[in-house]
Design a protein around this motif. Structure first.
Motif, short mmCIF file in Angstrom:
data_model
loop_
_atom_site.label_atom_id
_atom_site.label_comp_id
_atom_site.label_asym_id
_atom_site.label_seq_id
_atom_site.Cartn_x
_atom_site.Cartn_y
_atom_site.Cartn_z
N ILE A 26 1.15 -1.48 0.01
CA ILE A 26 -0.07 0.06 0.46
C ILE A 26 0.74 1.10 0.16
N ALA A 27 -0.13 2.09 -0.33
CA ALA A 27 1.05 3.42 -0.31
C ALA A 27 -0.03 4.93 0.74
N ILE A 28 0.14 6.03 0.80
CA ILE A 28 -0.67 6.84 2.09
C ILE A 28 0.00 8.05 1.48
N ILE A 29 -1.65 8.37 0.48
CA ILE A 29 -0.91 10.62 -0.11
C ILE A 29 -1.46 10.87 0.98
N ARG A 30 -0.85 11.98 1.54
CA ARG A 30 -0.99 12.55 2.16
C ARG A 30 -1.55 14.31 1.81
N ILE A 31 -2.64 14.73 2.08
CA ILE A 31 -3.24 16.16 1.77
C ILE A 31 -3.47 17.12 3.08
N SER A 32 -3.42 18.37 3.05
CA SER A 32 -3.42 19.13 4.28
C SER A 32 -3.19 20.34 3.45
N LYS A 86 -10.15 16.64 11.02
CA LYS A 86 -9.94 18.13 10.81
C LYS A 86 -9.55 18.58 11.80
N GLY A 87 -9.67 20.69 11.03
CA GLY A 87 -8.37 20.94 12.14
C GLY A 87 -9.29 21.73 12.80
N PRO A 88 -8.66 21.76 14.17
CA PRO A 88 -7.27 21.86 14.35
C PRO A 88 -6.62 20.61 14.97
N ASN A 89 -7.22 19.39 15.39
CA ASN A 89 -6.81 18.07 16.05
C ASN A 89 -6.59 16.79 14.23
N SER A 90 -4.96 17.68 13.99
CA SER A 90 -4.91 16.64 13.05
C SER A 90 -3.22 17.59 13.61
N TYR A 91 -2.34 16.26 12.70
CA TYR A 91 -0.76 16.73 13.00
C TYR A 91 -0.71 17.96 12.24
N THR A 92 -1.30 18.38 11.61
CA THR A 92 -0.09 19.72 11.45
C THR A 92 -0.91 20.74 11.97
N GLY A 93 -2.92 20.42 12.19
CA GLY A 93 -3.78 21.69 12.47
C GLY A 93 -4.55 21.99 11.85
N GLU A 94 -4.35 21.84 10.35
CA GLU A 94 -5.40 21.55 9.69
C GLU A 94 -6.12 20.97 9.13
N ASN A 95 -7.08 21.25 8.24
CA ASN A 95 -7.66 20.31 7.51
C ASN A 95 -6.60 18.42 6.70
N THR A 96 -7.03 17.55 6.97
CA THR A 96 -6.10 16.21 6.65
C THR A 96 -6.35 15.19 6.15
N ILE A 97 -6.08 14.85 4.93
CA ILE A 97 -7.08 13.74 4.48
C ILE A 97 -5.78 12.94 4.15
N GLU A 98 -6.31 12.01 4.18
CA GLU A 98 -4.91 10.63 3.65
C GLU A 98 -5.67 9.68 2.86
N ILE A 99 -4.76 9.41 2.34
CA ILE A 99 -5.88 8.32 1.46
C ILE A 99 -4.30 7.40 0.78
N SER A 100 -5.03 5.79 1.42
CA SER A 100 -4.20 4.52 1.50
C SER A 100 -4.81 3.70 0.12
N CYS A 101 -4.19 3.73 -0.98
CA CYS A 101 -4.51 2.96 -1.80
C CYS A 101 -3.42 1.97 -2.05
N HIS A 102 -3.52 1.60 -3.59
CA HIS A 102 -2.06 0.24 -3.43
C HIS A 102 -0.58 0.72 -4.26
N GLY A 103 -0.03 -0.15 -4.08
CA GLY A 103 1.41 0.58 -3.25
C GLY A 103 1.79 0.15 -4.95
N SER A 104 1.38 0.08 -6.00
CA SER A 104 1.73 0.46 -7.10
C SER A 104 2.04 1.77 -7.85
N THR A 105 3.79 2.02 -8.35
CA THR A 105 3.99 3.77 -8.29
C THR A 105 3.42 4.24 -9.40
N TYR A 106 2.56 3.49 -10.67
CA TYR A 106 1.53 4.25 -11.82
C TYR A 106 0.70 4.83 -10.63
#
Length: 467
Positions: free
Chosen positions: A19-25, A74-94
């Motif tokens: 798997i891979a994790i893509i983070r947005i903040s 949801k901020g401020p209750n996140s690592y960055t203090g901002e709204n954050t989502i993490e997408i766990s997808c399959h680990g293919s580089t493509y």
């Protein structure tokens, strides 16, 4: 410097995996995530509670890129203090690249190195020393460095500094108040109490400064040079320590012509062993370069293992050889007087009990081993570990590992010493106030209460992308 635009990055190591994790903040992170996510239960991510997981698909218009699991913070209750989502997808580089490129088209930008942690600092989720500990935690490769980074990330170091800074700040305020009433000749700051505080601050600062010697070697590993004449078993010893055939071993003197390095963790502490070229007079140009490098490595090492060429012959030891070894030991001690030296006699399995006693009487503190038979290797490891003060780790004391912190502590101690001298010599309050402000400034530089863009840029540039 604080931006709240949406940033995106791969939070797991690059390359293919399960798997891979893509983070947005950022302020629009959840909205952007929602625009590419189709829930299997038709959920709108914008209406979901914080700290929840949602199964669905990432869609590029009508094209399905992958089945994913989306985490919402949801901020401020996140690592960055901002709204954050993490997408766990399959680990293919493509798949990773397709999702990231889609998010960039939807309004995200690629995160800079360490930008997620930088935002956590700027939003008050971490102080600067804790943020730096995140990088140390990621790079920790042994138990000791991991333990120190965890303690610092939990705020052990910054809490100690913050407490001292607060007490000093209180007295600084009283000194400033005295300046406002200078014409009335009143004293708000009790000089006896102030001196006691300065003594306590000085004691803590000196302890933290002294801990850097231990912390630095724990963080970076302890370089250990294995030296001696050609063909005495240095490469065999390295192989025995590492428990693998790392160095080439042969009966030909001068086989090792360049330094060979490898690392080993002993008791949670990292040691970097350096197998050097044998020291001898030679006309061989390549071997001469190797010998020159040997002395350079001894200079860089913090511990030196000298492997003696002594080998028992018949019932006695060659007295001339013993004298030569004694001279060589004195030469190393004189050339590198501050470096711990472990004297090793190899091939212990060939010695008689009487020969061992004779040798130990002629060369005190010699450690007899057999690299080939793996005899005495554990004892050697224990001796190496004894050079490291691990008591601070066991007692969970604060240990400084960061050069920037060390420099700020030294400068703060210098200013505290000036303030103490001012009290002893009845220096005017306005001059003491200057030194107190300087000490507070250096305390603030550690925790980030005093920062500038250049400092933050230098610190976070060393982070990995996605953290």
């Amino acid at each position: 410097m604080l931006n709240n635009d949406a940033i995106v990055a791969l939070a797991t190591p690059s390359g293919a995996g399960a798997i891979a994790i893509i983070r947005i903040s950022g302020q629009e992170a959840i909205s952007i995530g929602n625009s590419v996510f189709k829930s299997i239960k038709n959920k709108d991510l914008r209406n979901q509670k914080t700290h929840t997981l949602h199964l669905g698909h990432i869609m590029d218009d009508t094209k399905t890129l992958d089945e994913v699991l989306v985490s919402i913070f949801k901020g401020p209750n996140s690592y960055t203090g901002e709204n954050t989502i993490e997408i766990s997808c399959h680990g293919s580089t493509y798949i990773q690249q397709q999702i990231i490129q889609l998010l960039l088209r939807k309004g995200c930008r690629m995160a800079d190195a360490g930008e997620f942690t930088l935002r956590a600092f700027l939003n008050g989720k971490l102080d600067l020393s804790q943020a730096e500990a995140v990088a140390d935690l990621i790079s920790s490769d042994n138990e000791a460095s991991h333990q120190i980074a965890m303690q610092q990330m939990r705020g052990g170091f910054s809490n100690e500094i913050a407490k001292l800074r607060e007490e000093l700040l209180n007295f600084a305020s009283l000194i400033e108040l005295e300046l406002d009433f200078a014409e009335e000749d009143v004293e708000f700051a009790d000089r006896t109490q102030f001196n006691e505080l300065l003594n306590r601050i000085e004691f803590v600062l000196k302890r933290l400064i002294d801990s850097f010697a231990v912390g630095n070697v724990i963080k970076n590993g302890i370089p250990v040079a294995i030296v001696g004449e050609p063909n005495v078993g240095k490469s065999t010893l390295l192989n025995a320590l590492l428990n693998e055939e790392r160095a080439i071993v042969s009966d030909i003197a001068g086989t090792t012509r360049d330094t060979i390095e490898d690392e080993l963790t002993i008791g949670g502490i990292g040691f970097r062993f350096i197998d050097t070229a044998g020291i001898r007079e030679t006309q061989d140009v390549v071997e001469s370069i190797g010998i020159k490098k040997t002395f350079e490595k001894i200079e860089q090492a913090q511990v030196v293992l000298y492997l003696s060429p002594l080998t028992p012959k018949g019932g006695t030891l060659d007295s001339e050889n013993v004298k030569q070894v004694q001279l060589e030991i004195e030469k190393i001690k004189n050339q590198f007087p501050l470096k711990p030296l472990i004297i090793i006699g190899n091939k212990k399995d060939l010695y008689s009990n009487q020969q061992i006693l004779n040798l130990q009487s002629q060369i005190p503190n010699i450690l007899l081993i057999s690299a080939k038979q793996n005899i005495g290797i554990d004892e050697l490891k224990d001796q190496l570990l004894s050079f490291v003060n691990t008591g601070a780790l066991r007692n969970n004391e604060t240990i400084v590992t960061n050069t920037r912190h060390y420099d700020s502590l030294l400068k703060a101690l210098d200013e505290i010493s000036k303030v103490k001298y001012g009290i002893e010599t009845n220096l005017s309050s306005d001059l003491m106030a200057i030194d107190i402000k300087e000490a507070l400034y250096h305390f603030g530089m550690i925790t980030g209460q005093v920062t500038n863009d250049e400092l933050l840029g230098n610190i976070f540039a060393n982070f990995c992308i996605g953290k």
